[in-house]
Design an enzyme around this catalytic site. Structure first.
Site, PDB file in Angstrom:
ATOM      1  N   ARG A 118       0.842  -1.207   0.000  1.00  0.00           N
ATOM      2  CA  ARG A 118       0.000   0.000   0.000  1.00  0.00           C
ATOM      3  C   ARG A 118       0.876   1.255   0.000  1.00  0.00           C
ATOM      4  NH1 ARG A 118       0.353   4.018   2.698  1.00  0.00           N
ATOM      5  NH2 ARG A 118       0.215   2.920   4.676  1.00  0.00           N
ATOM      6  N   GLU A 158       3.563  11.320   6.354  1.00  0.00           N
ATOM      7  CA  GLU A 158       2.525  12.155   5.724  1.00  0.00           C
ATOM      8  C   GLU A 158       1.762  12.989   6.757  1.00  0.00           C
ATOM      9  OE1 GLU A 158       0.857  11.221   2.189  1.00  0.00           O
ATOM     10  OE2 GLU A 158       2.027   9.431   1.783  1.00  0.00           O
TER      11      GLU A 158
HETATM   12  C1  LIG Z   1       8.427   4.135   6.698  1.00  0.00           C
HETATM   13  C2  LIG Z   1       8.508   5.586   6.335  1.00  0.00           C
HETATM   14  C3  LIG Z   1       8.353   5.972   5.006  1.00  0.00           C
HETATM   15  C4  LIG Z   1       8.467   7.313   4.642  1.00  0.00           C
HETATM   16  N1  LIG Z   1       8.355   7.664   3.309  1.00  0.00           N
HETATM   17  C5  LIG Z   1       8.569   8.953   2.935  1.00  0.00           C
HETATM   18  C6  LIG Z   1       8.572   9.323   1.546  1.00  0.00           C
HETATM   19  O1  LIG Z   1       8.335   8.493   0.652  1.00  0.00           O
HETATM   20  N2  LIG Z   1       8.866  10.610   1.233  1.00  0.00           N
HETATM   21  C7  LIG Z   1       9.139  11.561   2.163  1.00  0.00           C
HETATM   22  O2  LIG Z   1       9.400  12.707   1.783  1.00  0.00           O
HETATM   23  N3  LIG Z   1       9.134  11.237   3.501  1.00  0.00           N
HETATM   24  C8  LIG Z   1       8.848   9.966   3.901  1.00  0.00           C
HETATM   25  N4  LIG Z   1       8.871   9.627   5.238  1.00  0.00           N
HETATM   26  C9  LIG Z   1       9.218  10.643   6.224  1.00  0.00           C
HETATM   27  C10 LIG Z   1       8.049  11.175   7.023  1.00  0.00           C
HETATM   28  O3  LIG Z   1       7.157  11.884   6.208  1.00  0.00           O
HETATM   29  C11 LIG Z   1       8.593  12.017   8.193  1.00  0.00           C
HETATM   30  O4  LIG Z   1       9.233  11.106   9.064  1.00  0.00           O
HETATM   31  C12 LIG Z   1       7.508  12.806   8.899  1.00  0.00           C
HETATM   32  O5  LIG Z   1       7.112  13.895   8.123  1.00  0.00           O
HETATM   33  C13 LIG Z   1       7.975  13.338  10.273  1.00  0.00           C
HETATM   34  O6  LIG Z   1       9.179  13.987  10.178  1.00  0.00           O
HETATM   35  P1  LIG Z   1      10.381  13.611  11.189  1.00  0.00           P
HETATM   36  O7  LIG Z   1      10.540  12.138  11.170  1.00  0.00           O
HETATM   37  O8  LIG Z   1      11.560  14.451  10.792  1.00  0.00           O
HETATM   38  O9  LIG Z   1       9.874  14.023  12.603  1.00  0.00           O
HETATM   39  P2  LIG Z   1       9.934  15.518  13.253  1.00  0.00           P
HETATM   40  O10 LIG Z   1       9.302  16.499  12.349  1.00  0.00           O
HETATM   41  O11 LIG Z   1      11.340  15.788  13.689  1.00  0.00           O
HETATM   42  O12 LIG Z   1       9.012  15.310  14.536  1.00  0.00           O
HETATM   43  C14 LIG Z   1       9.483  14.662  15.724  1.00  0.00           C
HETATM   44  C15 LIG Z   1       8.355  14.692  16.750  1.00  0.00           C
HETATM   45  O13 LIG Z   1       8.021  16.054  17.089  1.00  0.00           O
HETATM   46  C16 LIG Z   1       6.640  16.279  16.830  1.00  0.00           C
HETATM   47  N5  LIG Z   1       6.469  17.649  16.320  1.00  0.00           N
HETATM   48  C17 LIG Z   1       7.138  18.235  15.288  1.00  0.00           C
HETATM   49  N6  LIG Z   1       6.692  19.487  15.102  1.00  0.00           N
HETATM   50  C18 LIG Z   1       5.683  19.681  16.001  1.00  0.00           C
HETATM   51  C19 LIG Z   1       4.820  20.766  16.299  1.00  0.00           C
HETATM   52  N7  LIG Z   1       4.838  21.898  15.600  1.00  0.00           N
HETATM   53  N8  LIG Z   1       3.929  20.611  17.323  1.00  0.00           N
HETATM   54  C20 LIG Z   1       3.854  19.440  18.000  1.00  0.00           C
HETATM   55  N9  LIG Z   1       4.642  18.383  17.758  1.00  0.00           N
HETATM   56  C21 LIG Z   1       5.548  18.498  16.770  1.00  0.00           C
HETATM   57  C22 LIG Z   1       6.235  15.250  15.789  1.00  0.00           C
HETATM   58  O14 LIG Z   1       4.839  15.027  15.760  1.00  0.00           O
HETATM   59  C23 LIG Z   1       7.048  14.052  16.232  1.00  0.00           C
HETATM   60  O15 LIG Z   1       6.370  13.416  17.283  1.00  0.00           O
HETATM   61  C24 LIG Z   1       8.714   8.296   5.638  1.00  0.00           C
HETATM   62  C25 LIG Z   1       8.821   7.905   6.983  1.00  0.00           C
HETATM   63  C26 LIG Z   1       8.713   6.578   7.331  1.00  0.00           C
HETATM   64  C27 LIG Z   1       8.844   6.190   8.777  1.00  0.00           C
END
Ligand SMILES: Cc1cc2nc3c(=O)[nH]c(=O)nc-3n(C[C@H](O)[C@H](O)[C@H](O)COP(=O)(O)OP(=O)(O)OC[C@H]3O[C@@H](n4cnc5c(N)ncnc54)[C@H](O)[C@@H]3O)c2cc1C
Length: 397
Positions: free
Chosen positions: A84, A363
């Site tokens: 998916r 997402e």
């Molecule tokens: C299996 C997998 C597949 C993925 N595939 C893709 C892909 O194809 N393309 C792509 O571009 N990305 C992809 N991603 C990345 C994914 O979109 C990001 O991991 C996601 O957007 C979160 O970003 P981060 O991991 O940097 O967390 P961060 O943004 O660093 O967040 C860390 C924590 O802080 C919290 N936080 C952050 N900002 C705030 C706020 N303003 N207020 C409250 N809480 C907050 C978050 O909710 C989270 O709990 C994938 C991730 C995974 C795990």
């Protein structure tokens, strides 16, 4: 309001379900254990017309409505989140973005082979230092004559080693913050491009996720998607479509949890009766059923708005947030219902629990969607019409 699936949609559901039962279910435990992404599944999905199910026929797709994409995603995730996720990035994040924002030439060159499943598309937004906070991107694209020089790195990109085409976001003008981000179509074969899978993932082990590297990649100017500076808007509109597929997939995850749990409830006896007769076990089953039904309604409402060509960021965000949380809870309860057996890979529910975590993160994390919903209600966030809306479904009433 009509909640019934059409005859065509019912046929689609049966087709995908039978494909999943025959081609994914018997092997998925092994693929997951071996961290193996079975690419032949994508070819089979292409043969069934499922890699571009809601892309218009004139661009190589099957021309079905957006809720048909939801049906495909729901049934695929019943098999495994990895497949998916592949459809989410290929169709939801990439192909629909080309349909929405691409020039006619870009659609002919990239969308048509993707909709047919001859080429695979992916989406590169996240970076080591930029996830939820998209404006922290470090990747840059510097204009030189008739091309851009792309430098930087992406991480956590689904289909990183498999995709042929990537929509990549980079700063063309960092001083303008969000308004300085642009979107590019990058081909794997371009000099300076490389990718590497991430090892040691909690879930989606039967999938392919990893890093992209751009070492001075020369991207022709005709591969700029939209205008310079429209990248942020393009990324957010892409997420409207990607999130829809993630929400639909989460319904499939809940369905899989229900199927496994109901079966086990009838098999396992404690204190002289089936565990399904214990009220506290029934409570977990009831919560799964409620989550499934509510999530599907939210998904199909968002899909109907897409069919009508209406803005649906708010409704899609709500569907994604709720469905993924329900799926994660359902998987947790499914393991609980299985007791110690749920804690081993003898049963599929431990895979469901591991798989159900990533959709709560990608997402838009749970927290980001919570904030979005509060902001809509409080009047701090309002959606303006986009210059390029996702085209309505051709047969929408
Ligand atoms: C299996 C997998 C597949 C993925 N595939 C893709 C892909 O194809 N393309 C792509 O571009 N990305 C992809 N991603 C990345 C994914 O979109 C990001 O991991 C996601 O957007 C979160 O970003 P981060 O991991 O940097 O967390 P961060 O943004 O660093 O967040 C860390 C924590 O802080 C919290 N936080 C952050 N900002 C705030 C706020 N303003 N207020 C409250 N809480 C907050 C978050 O909710 C989270 O709990 C994938 C991730 C995974 C795990």
């Amino acid at each position: 309001m009509n909640f019934d699936l059409t005859e065509e949609q019912n046929l689609l559901r049966r087709t995908v379900r039978s494909f999943v039962d025959k081609e994914i279910m018997p092997y998925i435990g092994e693929w997951d254990a071996n961290h193996h992404f079975e690419t032949s599944i994508l070819k089979s999905l292409a043969n069934l017309g499922l890699m571009g199910v809601c892309i218009p026929e004139k661009y190589g797709g099957s021309g079905m409505d957006y809720n048909s994409l939801a049906i495909v995603c729901e049934e695929l995730e019943r098999g495994d989140t990895a497949f998916r996720t592949a459809v989410s990035v290929h169709t939801g994040l990439n192909s629909l973005t080309l349909l929405q924002w691409g020039t006619e030439n870009q659609k002919r060159k990239y969308l048509v082979p993707q909709a047919k499943g001859e080429k695979i598309g992916a989406f590169g937004l996240t970076e080591p230092g930029a996830g939820s906070d998209v404006a922290s991107l470090g990747t840059t694209a510097i204009k030189e004559g008739d091309h851009y020089i792309l430098s930087g790195q992406k991480t956590w990109i689904s289909l990183c080693d498999v995709a042929d085409h990537f929509i990549v976001f980079a700063y063309t003008d960092k001083t303008k913050k969000h308004h300085g981000i642009s979107a590019f179509i990058v081909e794997r074969t371009m000099d300076g491009f490389s990718s590497k899978a991430i090892k040691g993932k909690l879930g989606i082990r039967a999938g392919n996720t990893g890093e992209l590297f751009f070492d001075n990649v020369k991207v022709p100017e005709e591969n700029l998607l939209g205008k310079e500076g429209e990248g942020f808007k393009i990324a957010m509109s892409a997420l409207d479509n990607g999130r829809f597929t993630v929400a639909a997939g989460a319904c499939g995850q809940i369905m899989a949890c229900l199927e496994a749990s109901v079966k086990y409830c009838h098999e396992r006896k404690t204190f002289g009766k089936e565990i399904g007769k214990h009220q506290l076990v029934q409570q977990m089953i009831a919560k799964m059923e409620a989550g499934y039904q509510m999530s599907r309604l939210l998904v199909f409402r968002a899909g109907e708005l897409k069919n009508q060509g209406k803005r649906n960021t708010r409704e899609t965000s709500l569907a994604k947030w709720q469905a993924c949380d329900f799926a994660n809870d359902a998987a947790n309860d499914a393991v609980q219902i299985h007791g110690a057996y749920g804690y081993s890979n003898e049963y599929p529910v431990e895979r469901y629990l591991r798989n159900s975590k990533a959709p709560v993160i990608y997402e838009g994390t749970r927290e980001i969607h919570t904030i979005m919903q509060a902001e809509y209600v409080l009047g701090y966030r309002k959606d303006k019409p986009l210059d390029h809306m996702l085209p309505p479904w051709a047969n929408s009433k």
